[in-house]
Write an enzyme that holds these catalytic residues in place. Structure first.
Site, PDB file in Angstrom:
ATOM      1  N   GLU A 193       0.808  -1.231   0.000  1.00 43.44           N
ATOM      2  CA  GLU A 193       0.000   0.000   0.000  1.00 43.44           C
ATOM      3  C   GLU A 193       0.836   1.274   0.000  1.00 43.44           C
ATOM      4  O   GLU A 193       0.532   2.219  -0.721  1.00 43.44           O
ATOM      5  CB  GLU A 193      -0.945   0.029   1.213  1.00 43.44           C
ATOM      6  N   HIS A 262      -9.863  -4.603  11.114  1.00 39.36           N
ATOM      7  CA  HIS A 262     -10.577  -4.429   9.846  1.00 39.36           C
ATOM      8  C   HIS A 262     -11.874  -3.654  10.009  1.00 39.36           C
ATOM      9  O   HIS A 262     -12.704  -3.637   9.107  1.00 39.36           O
ATOM     10  CB  HIS A 262     -10.901  -5.790   9.210  1.00 39.36           C
TER      11      HIS A 262
END
Lengths: 459, 329
Positions: A193, A262
């Protein structure tokens, strides 16, 4: 011509120092770059290099002198054969530094009495013309269509991210794009990322319009430096030369039973940053119209989606080129007793609550912000001035929430209109638990919205 | 670094050598002047001087063509001057004035020129590396043969995002030249105290990226290596790494007393390996220029730098409403 050597500032904060040692004596020849003295600051002893060439004519401040103010002449440099000027004939001095924090700066002080703001008026123009043909679509399909339409319209638009191409998207948002646009424009990245966010920003500097998908916004934390320091600030730091037209998009907030790492809403985080725009759609029509606007926007846009909403169906206008402007809230339900402001999945609970409250005779106005930054504060204020009560609903954490900011705006601009304290409903102040019962407790619920409205309406 | 081997007889023209001499001298004199203005309080905050490293950017710029891009860290004044940005605009940015490249809003570490394809000026160590690969991505996407020079230091070479970028740059054959300016110290930490890898460029091998070590105090050696790297990238063969061995004479920033190395070490580099002196010798020994010719160049450069300094003092501070502009396009 004689030149005065001035006591240098040797750190961002130095105002005076000790002239510890001269490394040259009067009569010595000086070349630029020669170390001529040692100067002690509050932090360290620094070497002081000559910039100009010449002969050391006179040392004005003896070695060992404390408290020598910055810019005091400490020596005079002359050219070969030249006399040291006496007091009468002053040596050439570099001009004194401009007063960087002078009076001029003070004129910018804010006015003490803020002018009374004009009564805000909400922009209530409809998003599409009356009589437009509608079609039923999921949020997922709407997002895909938005990207496909913008990619058809402009070659510089491309999408990159993990599993966006051959896998057709981890959440199937990019389904079919590889087939239509090919591997040049639909690009699978390795799991990296920080790196691909930076490459996306660089590509935007280079004139492309990237759509960077994060598999979830939780993973964007790996890339947060590139988003804030590179994407958001460069236009300002370049004096307007270097824009960054990029969209960072992906699911944000809690899905179901995926645990603390998450399940987090980042709306308030990104909304804090000047230079970013922050979008969080609820319906499929808004998902489509706002994503198209985001891709065309010349600024970095954080586009926060929601996994639970991906599969929900809504009516979407069947128009060739449908867009929704940023900074315009949508009033889903008009009401007179209380204003409920929310965005994203929070709208689900807010609308359900309004429905239930209506049965009890409480009329709630429900406003969907759609974009957190820029925020349509006029729509909120106009509504609060009508209902005199406000509840904000979001999934993120309580401290420094979007609701907190809305509350401060309302306090400043509509304090006298409030008939009850504002309630900010948020997710609970805990990392998301895994256990089903605890997760339910951690999230904001329709029941809580109903209860908050009852509190502020005293009913 | 060993003492300089005599540069092999090359077909370098007098004109070319003189231009390197002029370009390197401009950077050095400009930086010395910046140091002086900092001492006078006209330049604030962080100010990282490039003195000693001039041959790196001048050698590599000699291999660039129109449309090629460059991006670097916060030690960026030399890169800007080498790619042809106006010394007045650079100096006025250092003093935080309206006439600066970012109208005073960026400062020493954050300057840009779209016209000269200079993409900053980045203050976060290593962040410019993926950005540089992204610029190269945009050229490949558009289908031209431009390359991007992505400069970073030996310190940044230990950041994770550098290796994320190596991986993708090779995976996608991006036309990016990674230029590691190894000046031996990441602020106060020597390379040997930061890593056990014997060389930084060899780390590219893990991703299949070719590279080499270059003598960064020899502008001709830098240019020769640059030409090879540029040819590699333009031919569509993907990235290339140049680890350019150089040395900064000054501290990390203006407020660094540089106690982590000896004065002798610095002095030895200055007297034995100075890149500007090297070209000066080549010019004189090869009878490409006389002492008087070089004096004339010195004078010319001094005038340019003084003019930049004057401009940077006279240019007004930005208007107060500039606070609120350029946040959104």
């Amino acid at each position: 011509m004689a030149t005065e050597i001035l006591m240098p500032a040797l750190s961002p904060t130095m105002e005076e120092g000790t002239l510890a040692k001269w490394l040259v004596k009067e009569g010595d020849t000086i070349n630029s770059g020669d170390i001529i003295a040692e100067i002690e600051t509050d932090k360290a002893t620094m070497e002081f290099e000559a910039v100009d060439e010449g002969v050391m004519g006179k040392i004005l401040i003896e070695a060992g002198t404390d408290g020598v103010k910055v810019n005091t002449p400490i020596a005079v440099l002359v050219t070969e054969g030249e006399e040291v000027p006496t007091d009468g004939a002053k040596a050439e001095t570099a001009p004194a530094p401009a007063a960087l924090n002078g009076e001029e700066g003070k004129t910018a002080a804010p006015a003490t009495a803020a002018p009374v703001p004009a009564a805000p008026k909400a922009d209530t123009t409809p998003d599409w013309p009356e009589g437009t043909k509608m079609k039923t679509q999921t949020v997922r399909e709407a997002l895909r269509d938005a990207m496909a339409e913008e990619m058809r319209a402009a070659d510089e638009v491309f999408v990159m991210g993990e599993e966006v191409a051959e896998y057709q998207g981890a959440y199937k948002i990019t389904q079919g794009l590889l087939d239509e646009f090919g591997a040049r424009r639909v690009i699978d990245t390795p799991i990296t990322e920080h790196g691909f966010a930076g490459i996306g920003v660089g590509a935007a500097f280079g004139g492309l319009r990237p759509i960077v998908e994060f598999m979830t916004f939780n993973f964007a934390m790996q890339a947060i430096d590139q988003i804030l320091n590179s994407a958001a600030k460069t236009l300002y730091m370049s004096g307007g030369q270097m824009g960054c037209p990029i969209v960072f998009r992906g699911p944000n907030g809690a899905a179901a039973r995926v645990g603390a790492q998450h399940s987090q809403c980042y709306a308030a985080w990104y909304a804090q940053i000047p230079g970013l725009k922050v979008v969080m759609p609820y319906s499929a029509a808004d998902a489509k119209g706002l994503l198209k606007t985001a891709i065309r926007d010349p600024n970095p846009v954080i586009f926060l989606e929601n996994e639970i909403l991906y599969g929900r169906s809504f009516e979407v206008p069947d128009l060739e080129d449908f867009t929704v402007p940023f900074g315009k809230a949508k009033t889903w339900r008009e009401g007179t007793d209380v204003t409920i402001v929310s965005f994203g999945i929070g709208m689900t609970y807010s609308l359900e609550a309004a429905e239930r409250l209506a049965k009890d005779g409480i009329s709630a106005e429900v406003i969907d912000l759609r974009t957190i930054r820029p925020m349509d504060t006029d729509a909120i204020l106009a509504s609060v001035m009508k209902t005199n009560r406000l509840v904000t609903v979001e999934e993120g954490y309580p401290q420094g929430s979007v609701g907190n900011y809305i509350t401060s705006v309302v306090m400043e601009r509509a304090f006298d209109y409030l008939d009850a304290p504002v309630i900010n409903l948020t997710g609970k102040d805990v990392p998301m638990p895994y256990a089903a019962n605890l997760e339910k407790l951690a999230l904001v619920t329709t029941d809580e919205v109903v209860e908050a409205v009852r509190k502020v309406t005293y009913r | 670094m060993a003492t300089r081997k005599p540069t092999a007889k090359s077909n370098v023209s007098a004109e070319e050598l003189q231009s390197y001499y002029r370009d390197m001298l401009l950077i050095r004199r400009f930086e010395e002047k910046a140091g002086q203005l900092y001492g006078m309080g006209l330049i604030g905050g962080f100010c990282h001087l490039y003195i000693g490293q001039e041959a790196v950017v001048v050698g590599l710029e000699a291999t660039a063509k129109e449309g090629d891009k460059r991006i670097t860290s916060y030690r960026d004044h030399g890169h800007m001057l080498a790619c042809g940005m106006d010394p007045k605009g650079v100096m006025a940015e250092l003093t935080g004035r309206e006439g600066g490249y970012s109208r005073g809003k960026g400062g020493s570490m954050h300057m840009f020129s779209k016209e000269k394809h200079f993409y900053g000026g980045h203050g976060i160590v290593g962040a410019q590396v993926p950005l540089g690969a992204g610029l190269a991505f945009s050229d490949k996407y558009k289908g031209n043969d431009n390359v991007t020079f992505t400069y970073f230091g030996d310190g940044a070479a230990n950041q994770g995002q550098v290796y994320e970028t190596y991986n993708m740059a090779m995976l996608w054959d991006l036309p990016v030249i990674f230029v590691i300016e190894n000046n031996k110290y990441a602020m106060g930490t020597s390379v040997q105290r930061a890593t056990k890898s014997p060389s930084l460029w060899e780390r590219g091998a893990a991703y299949g990226i070719k590279g080499e070590e270059v003598d960064g105090m020899d502008v001709l050696a830098v240019k020769a290596a640059g030409e090879k790297a540029v040819a590699h990238c333009r031919a569509g063969k993907g990235p290339y790494i140049l680890e350019v061995m150089t040395y900064r004479y000054r501290g990390h920033s203006m407020s660094d007393p540089a106690k982590y190395r000896t004065r002798d070490e610095v002095q030895k580099m200055r007297t034995e390996r100075d890149a500007i002196e090297h070209v000066r010798e080549l010019l004189l020994q090869g009878k490409h220029a006389t002492e008087d010719d070089l004096k004339a160049i010195d004078k010319e450069i001094k005038a340019i730098v003084n003019e930049a300094a004057e401009f940077s003092k006279e240019s007004p501070e930005p208007a107060l409403d500039e606070l609120w502009t350029d946040i959104y396009a």
